[in-house]
Design an enzyme around this catalytic site. Structure first.
Site, PDB file in Angstrom:
ATOM      1  N   ASP A 132       0.749  -1.248   0.000  1.00 45.36           N
ATOM      2  CA  ASP A 132       0.000   0.000   0.000  1.00 45.36           C
ATOM      3  C   ASP A 132       0.782   1.304   0.000  1.00 45.36           C
ATOM      4  N   CYS A 186     -16.120  -5.664 -17.562  1.00 41.37           N
ATOM      5  CA  CYS A 186     -17.071  -4.622 -17.146  1.00 41.37           C
ATOM      6  C   CYS A 186     -18.176  -4.493 -18.196  1.00 41.37           C
ATOM      7  N   CYS A 189     -21.726  -2.311 -18.313  1.00 43.89           N
ATOM      8  CA  CYS A 189     -22.129  -1.936 -16.951  1.00 43.89           C
ATOM      9  C   CYS A 189     -21.570  -0.563 -16.564  1.00 43.89           C
ATOM     10  N   CYS A 192     -21.159   1.255 -10.932  1.00 43.96           N
ATOM     11  CA  CYS A 192     -20.320   1.980  -9.964  1.00 43.96           C
ATOM     12  C   CYS A 192     -20.328   3.485 -10.250  1.00 43.96           C
ATOM     13  N   CYS A 196     -21.893   6.258  -7.418  1.00 46.03           N
ATOM     14  CA  CYS A 196     -20.926   7.025  -6.601  1.00 46.03           C
ATOM     15  C   CYS A 196     -21.581   8.301  -6.058  1.00 46.03           C
ATOM     16  N   CYS A 212     -13.351  11.777  -3.758  1.00 46.02           N
ATOM     17  CA  CYS A 212     -13.791  10.485  -3.222  1.00 46.02           C
ATOM     18  C   CYS A 212     -14.028  10.588  -1.708  1.00 46.02           C
ATOM     19  N   CYS A 239     -15.340   4.333   2.014  1.00 46.23           N
ATOM     20  CA  CYS A 239     -16.629   4.212   1.324  1.00 46.23           C
ATOM     21  C   CYS A 239     -16.569   2.948   0.480  1.00 46.23           C
ATOM     22  N   CYS A 242     -19.036   1.960  -4.528  1.00 46.92           N
ATOM     23  CA  CYS A 242     -18.761   1.490  -5.899  1.00 46.92           C
ATOM     24  C   CYS A 242     -18.498  -0.011  -5.938  1.00 46.92           C
ATOM     25  N   CYS A 246     -21.229  -3.393  -7.395  1.00 45.04           N
ATOM     26  CA  CYS A 246     -20.626  -4.120  -8.531  1.00 45.04           C
ATOM     27  C   CYS A 246     -21.180  -5.545  -8.604  1.00 45.04           C
TER      28      CYS A 246
HETATM   29  C1  B12 Z   1      -4.044   6.934  -3.580  1.00 46.31           C
HETATM   30  C2  B12 Z   1      -4.939   5.762  -3.230  1.00 46.31           C
HETATM   31  C3  B12 Z   1      -6.286   6.027  -2.990  1.00 46.31           C
HETATM   32  C4  B12 Z   1      -6.917   7.411  -3.264  1.00 46.31           C
HETATM   33  C5  B12 Z   1      -7.100   7.583  -4.801  1.00 46.31           C
HETATM   34  C6  B12 Z   1      -7.869   6.406  -5.430  1.00 46.31           C
HETATM   35  C7  B12 Z   1      -7.357   5.956  -6.784  1.00 46.31           C
HETATM   36  N1  B12 Z   1      -8.234   5.311  -7.505  1.00 46.31           N
HETATM   37  O1  B12 Z   1      -6.198   6.164  -7.127  1.00 46.31           O
HETATM   38  C8  B12 Z   1      -8.221   7.334  -2.423  1.00 46.31           C
HETATM   39  C9  B12 Z   1      -7.957   7.879  -1.031  1.00 46.31           C
HETATM   40  C10 B12 Z   1      -9.404   8.065  -3.012  1.00 46.31           C
HETATM   41  C11 B12 Z   1      -8.400   5.813  -2.323  1.00 46.31           C
HETATM   42  C12 B12 Z   1      -9.623   5.215  -2.098  1.00 46.31           C
HETATM   43  C13 B12 Z   1      -9.808   3.847  -2.020  1.00 46.31           C
HETATM   44  N2  B12 Z   1      -8.860   2.907  -1.972  1.00 46.31           N
HETATM   45 CO1  B12 Z   1      -6.998   3.297  -2.293  1.00 46.31          CO
HETATM   46  N3  B12 Z   1      -5.195   3.477  -2.723  1.00 46.31           N
HETATM   47  C14 B12 Z   1      -4.433   4.452  -3.131  1.00 46.31           C
HETATM   48  C15 B12 Z   1      -2.992   3.999  -3.406  1.00 46.31           C
HETATM   49  C16 B12 Z   1      -2.115   4.410  -2.203  1.00 46.31           C
HETATM   50  C17 B12 Z   1      -2.378   4.519  -4.703  1.00 46.31           C
HETATM   51  C18 B12 Z   1      -3.301   4.369  -5.938  1.00 46.31           C
HETATM   52  C19 B12 Z   1      -2.724   5.096  -7.117  1.00 46.31           C
HETATM   53  O2  B12 Z   1      -1.584   4.856  -7.472  1.00 46.31           O
HETATM   54  N4  B12 Z   1      -3.468   6.033  -7.708  1.00 46.31           N
HETATM   55  C20 B12 Z   1      -2.978   6.832  -8.796  1.00 46.31           C
HETATM   56  C21 B12 Z   1      -3.883   6.752 -10.002  1.00 46.31           C
HETATM   57  C22 B12 Z   1      -3.179   7.298 -11.240  1.00 46.31           C
HETATM   58  O3  B12 Z   1      -4.127   5.435 -10.162  1.00 46.31           O
HETATM   59  P1  B12 Z   1      -5.545   4.781 -10.460  1.00 46.31           P
HETATM   60  O4  B12 Z   1      -6.747   5.514 -10.094  1.00 46.31           O
HETATM   61  O5  B12 Z   1      -5.370   3.440  -9.925  1.00 46.31           O
HETATM   62  O6  B12 Z   1      -5.449   4.976 -11.998  1.00 46.31           O
HETATM   63  C23 B12 Z   1      -5.242   3.963 -12.898  1.00 46.31           C
HETATM   64  C24 B12 Z   1      -6.494   3.783 -13.706  1.00 46.31           C
HETATM   65  O7  B12 Z   1      -7.215   5.002 -13.713  1.00 46.31           O
HETATM   66  C25 B12 Z   1      -5.910   3.397 -15.034  1.00 46.31           C
HETATM   67  N5  B12 Z   1      -6.557   4.029 -16.174  1.00 46.31           N
HETATM   68  C26 B12 Z   1      -6.630   5.319 -16.482  1.00 46.31           C
HETATM   69  N6  B12 Z   1      -7.279   5.466 -17.647  1.00 46.31           N
HETATM   70  C27 B12 Z   1      -7.598   4.245 -18.095  1.00 46.31           C
HETATM   71  C28 B12 Z   1      -8.240   3.815 -19.214  1.00 46.31           C
HETATM   72  C29 B12 Z   1      -8.437   2.461 -19.403  1.00 46.31           C
HETATM   73  C30 B12 Z   1      -9.118   2.006 -20.635  1.00 46.31           C
HETATM   74  C31 B12 Z   1      -7.967   1.520 -18.442  1.00 46.31           C
HETATM   75  C32 B12 Z   1      -8.176   0.042 -18.625  1.00 46.31           C
HETATM   76  C33 B12 Z   1      -7.319   1.970 -17.292  1.00 46.31           C
HETATM   77  C34 B12 Z   1      -7.140   3.322 -17.140  1.00 46.31           C
HETATM   78  O8  B12 Z   1      -4.543   3.789 -15.071  1.00 46.31           O
HETATM   79  C35 B12 Z   1      -4.176   4.442 -13.886  1.00 46.31           C
HETATM   80  C36 B12 Z   1      -2.766   4.092 -13.492  1.00 46.31           C
HETATM   81  O9  B12 Z   1      -2.625   2.673 -13.250  1.00 46.31           O
HETATM   82  C37 B12 Z   1      -3.180   2.433  -3.504  1.00 46.31           C
HETATM   83  C38 B12 Z   1      -1.986   1.617  -2.974  1.00 46.31           C
HETATM   84  C39 B12 Z   1      -0.868   1.534  -3.980  1.00 46.31           C
HETATM   85  N7  B12 Z   1       0.354   1.764  -3.539  1.00 46.31           N
HETATM   86  O10 B12 Z   1      -1.103   1.275  -5.157  1.00 46.31           O
HETATM   87  C40 B12 Z   1      -4.451   2.195  -2.669  1.00 46.31           C
HETATM   88  C41 B12 Z   1      -5.475   1.131  -3.176  1.00 46.31           C
HETATM   89  C42 B12 Z   1      -5.682   1.366  -4.632  1.00 46.31           C
HETATM   90  N8  B12 Z   1      -6.685   1.452  -2.466  1.00 46.31           N
HETATM   91  C43 B12 Z   1      -7.366   0.427  -2.152  1.00 46.31           C
HETATM   92  C44 B12 Z   1      -8.658   0.493  -1.579  1.00 46.31           C
HETATM   93  C45 B12 Z   1      -9.216  -0.784  -0.961  1.00 46.31           C
HETATM   94  C46 B12 Z   1      -9.366   1.692  -1.603  1.00 46.31           C
HETATM   95  C47 B12 Z   1     -10.858   1.886  -1.232  1.00 46.31           C
HETATM   96  C48 B12 Z   1     -11.774   0.764  -1.676  1.00 46.31           C
HETATM   97  C49 B12 Z   1     -10.951   2.082   0.294  1.00 46.31           C
HETATM   98  C50 B12 Z   1     -12.317   2.399   0.835  1.00 46.31           C
HETATM   99  N9  B12 Z   1     -13.191   1.416   0.984  1.00 46.31           N
HETATM  100  O11 B12 Z   1     -12.601   3.519   1.171  1.00 46.31           O
HETATM  101  C51 B12 Z   1     -11.187   3.230  -1.961  1.00 46.31           C
HETATM  102  C52 B12 Z   1     -11.702   2.983  -3.396  1.00 46.31           C
HETATM  103  C53 B12 Z   1     -11.875   4.239  -4.206  1.00 46.31           C
HETATM  104  C54 B12 Z   1     -11.767   3.960  -5.696  1.00 46.31           C
HETATM  105  N10 B12 Z   1     -12.887   3.750  -6.361  1.00 46.31           N
HETATM  106  O12 B12 Z   1     -10.661   3.922  -6.239  1.00 46.31           O
HETATM  107  C55 B12 Z   1      -6.685  -0.878  -2.564  1.00 46.31           C
HETATM  108  C56 B12 Z   1      -7.408  -1.464  -3.800  1.00 46.31           C
HETATM  109  C57 B12 Z   1      -7.576  -2.961  -3.763  1.00 46.31           C
HETATM  110  C58 B12 Z   1      -8.233  -3.447  -5.032  1.00 46.31           C
HETATM  111  N11 B12 Z   1      -8.977  -4.520  -4.939  1.00 46.31           N
HETATM  112  O13 B12 Z   1      -8.083  -2.873  -6.083  1.00 46.31           O
HETATM  113  C59 B12 Z   1      -5.229  -0.397  -2.804  1.00 46.31           C
HETATM  114  C60 B12 Z   1      -4.463  -1.104  -3.923  1.00 46.31           C
HETATM  115  C61 B12 Z   1      -4.480  -0.550  -1.469  1.00 46.31           C
HETATM  116  C62 B12 Z   1      -3.996  -1.975  -1.239  1.00 46.31           C
HETATM  117  N12 B12 Z   1      -2.687  -2.173  -1.249  1.00 46.31           N
HETATM  118  O14 B12 Z   1      -4.769  -2.901  -1.111  1.00 46.31           O
HETATM  119  N13 B12 Z   1      -7.246   5.157  -2.534  1.00 46.31           N
HETATM  120  S1  SF4 Z   2     -19.852  -1.980 -11.241  1.00 47.84           S
HETATM  121 FE1  SF4 Z   2     -18.204  -3.509 -11.501  1.00 47.84          FE
HETATM  122  S2  SF4 Z   2     -18.639  -4.501 -13.482  1.00 47.84           S
HETATM  123 FE2  SF4 Z   2     -19.857  -2.623 -13.382  1.00 47.84          FE
HETATM  124  S3  SF4 Z   2     -18.556  -1.088 -14.423  1.00 47.84           S
HETATM  125 FE3  SF4 Z   2     -18.147  -0.934 -12.237  1.00 47.84          FE
HETATM  126  S4  SF4 Z   2     -16.369  -2.246 -11.901  1.00 47.84           S
HETATM  127 FE4  SF4 Z   2     -17.223  -2.813 -13.889  1.00 47.84          FE
HETATM  128  S1  SF4 Z   3     -15.278   4.869  -2.840  1.00 43.36           S
HETATM  129 FE1  SF4 Z   3     -17.287   5.897  -2.776  1.00 43.36          FE
HETATM  130  S2  SF4 Z   3     -16.867   8.052  -3.237  1.00 43.36           S
HETATM  131 FE2  SF4 Z   3     -15.032   6.878  -3.807  1.00 43.36          FE
HETATM  132  S3  SF4 Z   3     -15.299   6.412  -5.995  1.00 43.36           S
HETATM  133 FE3  SF4 Z   3     -16.193   4.681  -4.869  1.00 43.36          FE
HETATM  134  S4  SF4 Z   3     -18.345   5.206  -4.606  1.00 43.36           S
HETATM  135 FE4  SF4 Z   3     -17.298   7.069  -5.186  1.00 43.36          FE
END
Ligand code: B12
Ligand code: SF4
Ligand code: SF4
Length: 308
Positions: A132, A186, A189, A192, A196, A212, A239, A242, A246
């Site tokens: 993480d 996906c 669908c 999510c 949100c 978020c 939260c 999302c 799913c």
């Molecule tokens: C910063 C962070 C957050 C931030 C930003 C979220 C985010 N999506 O980045 C906040 C605080 C909001 C957050 C929230 C949550 N997080 Co968080 N978070 C992280 C952290 C530390 C870094 C993620 C990161 O690098 N983000 C940077 C951006 C650029 O990355 P990204 O959103 O993943 O973007 C990718 C996609 O958008 C993709 N993309 C962009 N365009 C396109 C287009 C296409 C076609 C495709 C296919 C892909 C794609 O490419 C990007 C780069 O890979 C990781 C741990 C880690 N070291 O990786 C945990 C992590 C992602 N979090 C985790 C969790 C559990 C959560 C929450 C569920 C917690 C909760 N219940 O509240 C929520 C979910 C929110 C969500 N829907 O994402 C887990 C996810 C586990 C899993 N099954 O995926 C992680 C991996 C921690 C862990 N080690 O387990 N998180």
């Molecule tokens: S709810 Fe699940 S299956 Fe549907 S778009 Fe989101 S991640 Fe994909």
């Molecule tokens: S964790 Fe909650 S607020 Fe964040 S992207 Fe998912 S539904 Fe939206």
């Protein structure tokens, strides 16, 4: 069977024995596809006040810059899906991942055991364990090694078990047999995105972290902007919306990790209990939990934010 394949099988078998849900392996190399996406995300300020995301841009994209001489990234998933959730449907909600002992401790310990096993069975392997907090794109590596796909909500998910698991990795200087990615299921669908509460999934596969609820309730140290009032759907720590909506999470199976079980009082706390929570109760119920990280004052701020 060559050595690379033999060692990969050995490591995966031990990972299962240690309780990991699954294990996949990728070549340690620059993440070409992710680089422009991460850059765009940062340029659009989607990290909000999470300034740590701006650091180590090169290392975050290239494990060989993080761990010298590294050859492989071993990705691991650990299930945290609980068998029971909070009973009072009107009570402020805690994300399922934070019910039990802080996952950083649980996973780090398990990763060390796996690394120890590798050194004992395979030889003088140098490696580091990450979960993480390090500059590693956990989801991208897990996806690359076929452990799931990154859904439109950006979490990693699978057909078999949905998305309620943590991701961790060992980065090692050992050549192994590599796995390939799986496909995206996906389809049409948009559940999510539609559900949100703060419209943080700004386009499919892109979450604006600064919108978020998880960011507001856990990461943000200042006041939560009032424009988001009444949009939190009762969440006070993280939260799950999302993920809860799913369709693939219908296949989530409860974890079997005793350390992830909640404190007995947590699930039965009523709305009133939450509103009257004292520091003593907080220290007791969240003793080893990740919720501790917001401190009592942070949780109180979040509870207060839900009012009126
Ligand atoms: C910063 C962070 C957050 C931030 C930003 C979220 C985010 N999506 O980045 C906040 C605080 C909001 C957050 C929230 C949550 N997080 Co968080 N978070 C992280 C952290 C530390 C870094 C993620 C990161 O690098 N983000 C940077 C951006 C650029 O990355 P990204 O959103 O993943 O973007 C990718 C996609 O958008 C993709 N993309 C962009 N365009 C396109 C287009 C296409 C076609 C495709 C296919 C892909 C794609 O490419 C990007 C780069 O890979 C990781 C741990 C880690 N070291 O990786 C945990 C992590 C992602 N979090 C985790 C969790 C559990 C959560 C929450 C569920 C917690 C909760 N219940 O509240 C929520 C979910 C929110 C969500 N829907 O994402 C887990 C996810 C586990 C899993 N099954 O995926 C992680 C991996 C921690 C862990 N080690 O387990 N998180
Ligand atoms: S709810 Fe699940 S299956 Fe549907 S778009 Fe989101 S991640 Fe994909
Ligand atoms: S964790 Fe909650 S607020 Fe964040 S992207 Fe998912 S539904 Fe939206």
């Amino acid at each position: 069977m060559g050595n690379k394949q033999k060692y990969a099988v050995l490591i995966k078998t031990e990972a299962k024995r240690l309780g990991f849900l699954s294990c996949g392996i990728s070549k340690a190399e620059f993440l070409e596809e992710e680089a422009p996406r991460l850059e765009k995300w940062l340029n659009n300020k989607m990290q909000g006040e999470m300034h740590y995301m701006e650091n180590y841009f090169d290392k975050r994209l290239d494990p060989t810059k993080l761990v010298e001489g590294s050859k492989s990234v071993i990705s691991l998933l650990l299930n945290y899906y609980p068998s029971e959730t909070q009973q009072d449907k009107d009570a402020p909600k805690i994300s399922k991942y934070a019910y039990g002992t802080d996952y950083h401790f649980v996973i780090k310990d398990r990763l060390k055991q796996l690394l120890h096993f590798i050194k004992e069975k395979i030889g003088n392997v140098h490696g580091r364990a990450f979960v993480d907090s390090a500059p590693v794109l956990d989801k991208a590596w897990a996806a690359k090694s076929g452990l799931g796909w990154m859904g439109k909500h950006t979490n990693l998910l699978t057909h078999q078990v949905g998305s309620f698991y943590f991701i961790a990795e060992l980065i090692v200087d050992l050549d192994l047999e590599y796995d390939g990615p799986t496909t995206d299921h996906c389809g049409d669908c948009t559940a999510c995105i539609d559900a949100c509460p703060t419209k943080a999934i700004v386009e499919p596969y892109v979450v604006d972290g600064s919108k978020c609820i998880s960011y507001f309730t856990i990461e943000l140290k200042e006041q939560i902007p009032t424009e988001f009032k009444r949009q939190f759907d009762n969440w006070v720590f993280g939260c799950d919306v999302c993920q809860d909506v799913c369709p693939w999470n219908r296949f989530s199976k409860p974890h079997r990790e005793p350390l992830f079980n909640p404190h007995p009082e947590l699930l039965s706390m009523s709305r009133k209990d939450w509103e009257e929570i004292t520091k003593e109760t907080f220290n007791k119920v969240f003793k080893n939990s990740a919720v501790k990280r917001t401190k009592f004052s942070g949780l109180q701020r979040n509870i207060q934010f839900l009012k009126d």
